[in-house]
Design an enzyme around this catalytic site. Structure first.
Site, PDB file in Angstrom:
ATOM      1  CG  HIS A  40     -16.808   8.352 -28.993  1.00  0.00           C
ATOM      2  ND1 HIS A  40     -16.840   7.463 -28.082  1.00  0.00           N
ATOM      3  CD2 HIS A  40     -17.807   9.442 -28.354  1.00  0.00           C
ATOM      4  CE1 HIS A  40     -17.548   7.615 -27.191  1.00  0.00           C
ATOM      5  NE2 HIS A  40     -18.197   8.993 -27.176  1.00  0.00           N
ATOM      6  CD  GLN A  80     -26.427  18.507 -26.675  1.00  0.00           C
ATOM      7  OE1 GLN A  80     -26.460  17.304 -25.789  1.00  0.00           O
ATOM      8  NE2 GLN A  80     -26.160  18.193 -27.761  1.00  0.00           N
ATOM      9  NE  ARG A 109     -25.901   8.492 -21.288  1.00  0.00           N
ATOM     10  CZ  ARG A 109     -25.343   7.674 -22.361  1.00  0.00           C
ATOM     11  NH1 ARG A 109     -24.160   7.200 -21.824  1.00  0.00           N
ATOM     12  NH2 ARG A 109     -25.465   7.895 -23.594  1.00  0.00           N
ATOM     13  CB  THR A 163     -20.112   8.058 -20.119  1.00  0.00           C
ATOM     14  OG1 THR A 163     -20.100   7.731 -21.476  1.00  0.00           O
ATOM     15  CG2 THR A 163     -21.190   9.077 -19.909  1.00  0.00           C
ATOM     16  CE  LYS A 204     -22.833  -1.347 -28.000  1.00  0.00           C
ATOM     17  NZ  LYS A 204     -22.147  -0.745 -26.864  1.00  0.00           N
ATOM     18  CB  THR A 205     -17.750  -7.778 -31.005  1.00  0.00           C
ATOM     19  OG1 THR A 205     -17.160  -7.568 -29.479  1.00  0.00           O
ATOM     20  CG2 THR A 205     -17.028  -7.001 -31.804  1.00  0.00           C
ATOM     21  CE  LYS A 261     -27.079   4.840 -23.521  1.00  0.00           C
ATOM     22  NZ  LYS A 261     -26.498   3.810 -23.742  1.00  0.00           N
ATOM     23  CE  LYS A 321     -26.461   4.096 -31.655  1.00  0.00           C
ATOM     24  NZ  LYS A 321     -26.218   4.408 -30.153  1.00  0.00           N
ATOM     25  CG  ASP A 363     -27.577   9.726 -30.783  1.00  0.00           C
ATOM     26  OD1 ASP A 363     -26.885  10.530 -31.483  1.00  0.00           O
ATOM     27  OD2 ASP A 363     -27.093   8.756 -30.210  1.00  0.00           O
ATOM     28  CG  HIS A 381     -17.808   3.693 -28.326  1.00  0.00           C
ATOM     29  ND1 HIS A 381     -18.315   4.235 -29.259  1.00  0.00           N
ATOM     30  CD2 HIS A 381     -18.441   4.126 -27.102  1.00  0.00           C
ATOM     31  CE1 HIS A 381     -19.541   4.869 -28.883  1.00  0.00           C
ATOM     32  NE2 HIS A 381     -19.457   4.713 -27.589  1.00  0.00           N
TER      33      HIS A 381
END
Length: 406
Positions: A49, A172, A87, A41, A231-232, A83, A228, A193, A46
Site C-alpha cells: 500500500h 469496482q 479470501r 482487509t 514479505k519476511t 489469489k 513482491k 494487478d 503494508h
C-alpha cells in the site's frame, strides 16, 4: 512544461495507461480529482500500500485532488485479483475497525485539510443496493465472455470462482461511476494487478455517461527477482508500529539487495532523482551508505523523524559493537517463562515464528544471547543471564531484541 506524469514515469511508477496521450495532456493542463481504492482487509496497511500512498502524494503535490476510497462494501466480497484461494470473509465489525485504523495511517501521507483530499467509503452506496436495479443499470454493460479472460479471474478459475467474487469487478466499476457523479472524479489509480477491474470503471462511465474517464496503473513493488517486496520469514512488513517495530522496519530497508536500491529510492522516497541515481551508482561497501539513507528516509515518512533517528542510532550502536540498547525492540518475558525452555519463550513472544524454525536457527548457530551462541535446543534462560536487567538476543545476522523480565 513537464507534468506529474513525467515525474512518475522518470521515477518508475507507471506501468499502463488507458489513454496515454489524453492523460498526459489532461494532467499537464488541468487539476483533476482521482481516486485509489483500499480494501480494509487488515487493521494496518503494508508495504504494498505504501507505493500507492507515494503515488497519491506525488499527484497531490502537483495540485491534483485524491479521493481515498475505503472499500467498506467491497471488503464484504473480497477481491479475487492475484489469489488462488478465496479470501477470508470478514464481519462488518472487523471491516469498520480496519477502516478507522487505516484512516489514521493515510493521514500521514495525504493532506485532507481545506478539501485538498476526500475520504470516502463505498459501503455508503454498495450496502443498500437494489439488486434488480443494479443488474439493469450496471450488469447490462458487462460481457461475461470478456470478464472470464481477465487476469484477476484466471487464477481463481482453476480452483473454482464463486459468483460472490465474480461480482467484484462490477462493484469496482460502479465505485468509479459513483465517484464520477459525486465528485467529478475522472481517473482511477492503482496497482497493475487491478488493471482489468480499473478498465471496467473507465468503460462503464464512457458508455453510461458519455464522459471521458481514465486509469493509470503503478508497477508493483517487486525485487530484482520479480518477487513482491515487503514479505519476511516472520510475515508482512506493516506500517503499524505495533505490528512491525520502527527498528525492524528500518532494518528491512537497510538490508535490501544492492540491485533494489535504485528502485526503492525512486519509488519510496522524495529524494531528487539526480540524488537517487548518484546513490544507486555507489559500488561495493559504499552502497551501504545508500541503504542507510534509504532506510532512514522511508522510516521517516512512515514513522516520523524521531523514530527514524532512534532506529538508525540503535542499528549503528549494535553493528559497531556498542551496547546501547535503548532503541532496540524490547520484548518482555514473565518469570514463569524462565521456567520453560528458551524455544518456548521465543515462540510465545513471536521472536521466532515457530519452535521448528527456532530449532533450525539454533542448529545453524543463528541464536546468540549476550554475545554467546546458543548450541543446545533445550537450553533454559535463568535470571543470572540478565545483565543490568536485560538480555541482548541476536536472531540471524541482523535482528536484535532486548529481553526484559516483566
Amino acid at each position: 512544461m513537464s507534468s506529474v506524469v513525467d515525474t512518475l514515469i522518470e521515477r518508475g511508477f507507471i506501468k499502463q495507461f488507458t489513454h496515454e496521450e489524453e492523460i498526459k495532456e489532461l494532467l499537464e493542463k488541468e487539476k483533476i480529482t482521482f481516486y485509489i481504492g483500499i480494501d480494509p482487509t487488515a487493521d494496518s496497511l503494508h508495504i504494498g500500500h505504501f507505493l500507492a500512498l507515494m503515488l497519491m502524494s506525488h499527484m497531490q503535490r502537483a495540485g491534483h485532488r485524491p479521493i481515498v476510497l475505503m472499500g467498506g462494501g467491497t471488503a464484504m466480497i473480497g477481491d479475487p485479483s492475484g489469489k488462488t484461494d478465496m479470501r477470508k470473509m470478514l464481519t462488518k465489525e472487523d471491516i469498520d475497525h480496519n477502516v478507522e485504523c487505516i484512516k489514521a495511517q493515510v493521514s500521514r501521507f495525504i493532506d485532507f485539510t481545506d478539501n485538498k483530499a476526500i475520504l470516502a467509503n463505498n459501503a455508503d452506496w454498495l450496502m443498500d443496493l437494489n439488486y434488480i436495479n443494479f443488474l439493469r443499470e450496471v450488469g447490462v454493460h458487462f460481457s461475461v465472455n470478456r470478464m472470464l479472460t481477465a487476469e484477476c479471474y484466471k487464477q481463481r478459475l482453476e480452483k473454482g470462482l464463486t459468483f460472490l467474487e465474480f461480482n467484484y469487478m462490477l462493484m469496482q466499476g460502479y465505485d468509479f461511476l459513483q465517484l464520477n457523479k459525486k465528485y467529478n472524479c475522472v481517473m482511477e489509480l492503482g496497482g497493475d494487478d487491478q488493471w482489468s477491474n480499473m478498465i471496467s470503471g473507465v468503460e462503464l462511465i464512457r458508455r453510461k455517461e458519455g464522459k471521458p474517464a481514465y486509469a493509470m496503473t503503478a508497477t508493483l513493488l517487486t525485487n530484482s527477482e520479480g518477487k513482491k517486496m515487503g514479505k519476511t520469514e516472520s510475515g508482512a512488513i506493516w506500517l503499524d508500529p505495533e505490528k512491525t517495530t520502527p527498528y525492524d522496519f528500518y532494518q528491512y530497508w537497510r538490508n535490501v539487495a544492492d540491485s533494489d536500491v535504485e528502485k526503492c529510492l525512486s519509488l519510496l522516497t522524495f529524494l531528487p532523482i539526480d540524488e537517487v541515481k548518484r546513490l544507486a551508482s555507489l559500488k561495493d561497501a559504499a552502497i551501504n551508505e545508500a541503504k542507510k539513507i534509504l532506510a532512514f528516509e522511508v522510516t521517516k515518512l512512515v514513522h516520523g523523524e524521531e523514530e527514524a533517528k532512534k532506529a538508525e542510532k540503535a542499528a549503528e550502536a549494535l553493528f559497531s559493537g556498542g551496547k546501547d540498547m535503548s532503541n532496540v525492540p524490547t520484548v518482555a518475558m514473565t518469570r514463569e517463562m524462565l521456567e520453560g525452555s528458551l524455544l518456548d519463550a521465543l515462540a510465545y513472544t513471536k521472536i521466532i515464528p515457530s519452535k521448528s524454525e527456532g530449532r533450525r536457527l539454533i542448529q545453524q548457530g543463528g541464536i546468540v544471547l549476550n554475545d554467546e551462541k546458543v548450541t543446545d535446543v533445550n537450553v533454559i534462560i535463568s535470571e543470572s543471564d540478565f545483565k543490568d536487567g536485560s538480555i541482548l538476543l541476536k536472531r540471524g545476522k541482523k535482528k536484535f531484541y532486548k529481553i526484559v523480565i516483566e
